[in-house]
Design a protein around this motif. Structure first.
Motif, mmCIF file in Angstrom:
data_model
loop_
_atom_site.group_PDB
_atom_site.id
_atom_site.type_symbol
_atom_site.label_atom_id
_atom_site.label_comp_id
_atom_site.label_asym_id
_atom_site.label_seq_id
_atom_site.Cartn_x
_atom_site.Cartn_y
_atom_site.Cartn_z
ATOM 1 N N GLU A 277 0.856 -1.203 0.000
ATOM 2 C CA GLU A 277 0.000 0.000 0.000
ATOM 3 C C GLU A 277 0.883 1.241 0.000
ATOM 4 N N ASP B 171 1.407 4.285 1.262
ATOM 5 C CA ASP B 171 1.166 5.288 2.293
ATOM 6 C C ASP B 171 2.491 5.831 2.796
ATOM 7 N N VAL C 8 1.578 -0.118 7.760
ATOM 8 C CA VAL C 8 0.555 -0.204 8.807
ATOM 9 C C VAL C 8 0.462 -1.639 9.320
ATOM 10 N N VAL D 61 2.114 2.268 13.061
ATOM 11 C CA VAL D 61 2.577 2.792 11.776
ATOM 12 C C VAL D 61 4.093 2.970 11.841
ATOM 13 N N MET E 212 0.054 10.158 9.024
ATOM 14 C CA MET E 212 -0.940 9.109 9.273
ATOM 15 C C MET E 212 -1.900 9.502 10.403
ATOM 16 N N VAL F 242 -7.038 6.648 11.763
ATOM 17 C CA VAL F 242 -5.885 6.633 10.856
ATOM 18 C C VAL F 242 -6.209 7.364 9.555
ATOM 19 N N ARG G 175 -5.024 7.917 5.597
ATOM 20 C CA ARG G 175 -4.232 7.271 4.552
ATOM 21 C C ARG G 175 -4.247 8.137 3.301
ATOM 22 N N ARG G 176 -3.469 7.684 2.302
ATOM 23 C CA ARG G 176 -3.442 8.449 1.044
ATOM 24 C C ARG G 176 -4.737 8.250 0.252
ATOM 25 N N ARG G 177 -5.335 7.088 0.372
ATOM 26 C CA ARG G 177 -6.607 6.875 -0.321
ATOM 27 C C ARG G 177 -7.751 7.392 0.552
ATOM 28 N N SER H 233 -8.184 12.110 3.348
ATOM 29 C CA SER H 233 -6.904 11.524 2.928
ATOM 30 C C SER H 233 -5.792 12.503 3.281
#
Lengths: 337, 337
Positions: A25, A27, A31, A40, A76, A142, A144-146, A232
């Motif tokens: 993933e 990020d 994780v 993280v 994060m 948390v 995340r990038r998504r 995100s």
């Protein structure tokens, strides 16, 4: 002839490695599921020639090494648990430099409420510092990038281009005796400034310090996670443009940025009027947070920390609207390979 | 003239760094309190010239990089949670080598029930691999370097000197075409062997594989932790002698080792009869576990995994009793600086 790493470039190489590993993933941190929380973890390798500006004092090299890793924890929405540091040391390196380096590592960790827990020493031709930062974050908090959805508001902390302006200033030896002063060790001064969190100061050598003493946005990242308004997030360490592309790629979304709303560091605008936008977009090293906010909860994000709205999330593509109309924003920024 | 790192030596430099950081416990891993459990984390930096033997294939470089970090997790009695890998890659390095490296990392992680979670890429003059391994262990089961009490029994897993013998074999180009064969890539073969855990095989190129495909003792370390019989533990990566000194220093105890009971790798004894003991004591690279056992619970330790009793814990000093009587055992072994 076998293909070389430099032919492939950093992003393509990372995709290739990720495939070998069975998919990783994208990020800022890896994780790990701890039950109630996520652990993280982030690791970054820095080399004296390619990563530390020549003007960096040993203390600043240590500070930078801690800060770049802590910035990933911040991205994060996590709280830091500690740092591990592996160093490759040339045999003829002075012990004083090692003292300075680890003092900087310790002081940066301490300034952000954490500690250096241990590490490894190895001999090496070139000074190499590989840091690993650990953090912990509740599963429902948390970031995340998504996660960005069309209509979300794109925001950034702080001002941009300062680190790039600092590098330009140092490499050009500009501002009279400033470059010379920056080359002198000034641990005590540097430490005092860092602890006061005033690296965004616009006076004197403010820009060089933006580069050499980056401030990981741990307080801001945590507050944004707690706000529940952010969809995100990542840090902008490779520059705003490349970070927007990374965030778009990870989240399957696009961005429309308004040129006039990008918060360019005023000192950069004053010193390099023709290049300020380019430095903000492509130079990297600022370690601010780039994130997207649900439009109905913008107020909660604004309560969490100072931020600037710079655009909106769209279906696809990374676009900038400015004096020359709407154009694609080039995926150009700091790449290591 | 300022003092250099090489003047100071690795152990003294580590003590100096530890002092700057406010004291760091000398264990194989850093320990973080997670509430019920401990998180244990270790980082190790490896460089192509100083750490990887010339004969190592890319796959074996990857395997070694994962194994040395997982060995530190094993030494704490912990279960692995994952690995992070930061690599410094020369621009002209072939992409095929990177593929092999990450395949070896993936296969070693997988062989020991864990995964590579992520990492970082940086450009560098010399191939550099910095791994970070994470593990988890119940607070009442964690095994540390301190804890040995006079009267405890000193034990080791496996056979010693194999990796040192392998290095000697490779550097001397001995055993006819063996050295040449070892230089050929043999990923598939290596992988099969590694998965069968048969690196102690005494046939053919067994010694070179002891060096190039170390087997972290995760199963053994975990079983020893669960036995409740072990009072202190570490891995012997820098050789038995230096590891005994490190364990003595951390635990405030001493050791009396019986020369005749040291389990020297039979292949090393056959190939290098005059140097076998020296290789077992001082060469390093074996990645076996060195540990102390409560005398009243020896049976439970023996039920946990195959082990060899090599001596007893005494009040102070590191001694060896052998053909030349009782002598101090020199703190000589693999040091990076």
């Amino acid at each position: 002839m076998p293909q070389k790493c430099s032919d492939l470039g950093e992003r393509a190489l990372i995709r290739r490695i990720s495939k070998i590993l069975g998919g990783v993933e994208q990020d800022d941190c890896a994780v790990i599921d701890l039950g109630e929380d996520f652990l993280v973890v982030s690791t970054d390798m820095l080399h004296r020639e390619t990563d530390f500006p020549e003007a960096a004092s040993p203390w600043q090299m240590g500070w930078m090494s801690a800060a770049v890793n802590l910035s990933d924890i911040a991205a994060m929405g996590a709280m830091p648990l500690g740092l591990l540091i592996a160093v490759g040391l040339p045999g003829d390196l002075s012990v004083d430099l090692v003292d300075g380096l680890f003092s900087g590592l310790r002081d940066c960790a301490s300034a952000f409420g954490t500690v250096v827990l241990g590490g490894d020493t190895d001999s090496h031709q070139e000074l190499t510092v590989c840091g690993t930062a650990l953090g912990r974050v509740e599963k429902d908090l948390v970031l995340r990038r998504r996660g960005a959805r069309p209509g979300d508001i794109v925001c950034t902390t702080g001002a941009l281009g300062g680190a790039g302006g600092g590098l330009k200033l140092l490499s050009e030896g500009g501002e009279g005796d400033l470059a010379r002063r920056l080359l002198e060790p000034r641990e005590e001064e540097g430490r005092a400034l860092a602890l006061s969190g005033a690296a965004t100061s616009m006076g004197g050598d403010g820009l060089a310090r933006r580069l050499l003493e980056p401030q990981p946005r741990l307080v801001e990242g945590r507050a944004l996670a707690l706000s529940g308004a952010v969809t995100s997030m990542m840090d902008n360490s490779d520059g705003l443009a490349l970070s927007l592309h990374d965030l778009a790629h990870a989240g399957g979304a696009g961005f429309l940025i308004r040129e006039e709303d990008i918060p360019i560091d005023p000192k950069v605008e004053a010193l390099f009027p023709g290049e300020a936008l380019d430095l903000a977009l492509h130079a990297g090293g600022d370690f601010e947070l780039l994130f997207t906010v649900r439009p109905d909860r913008l107020e909660e994000a604004e309560d969490a920390c100072p931020l600037t709205q710079i655009g909106i999330v769209v279906d696809s593509g990374v676009w900038m609207e400015g004096s020359r109309g709407r154009q694609r924003l080039e995926a150009r920024g700091y790449q290591h390979l």
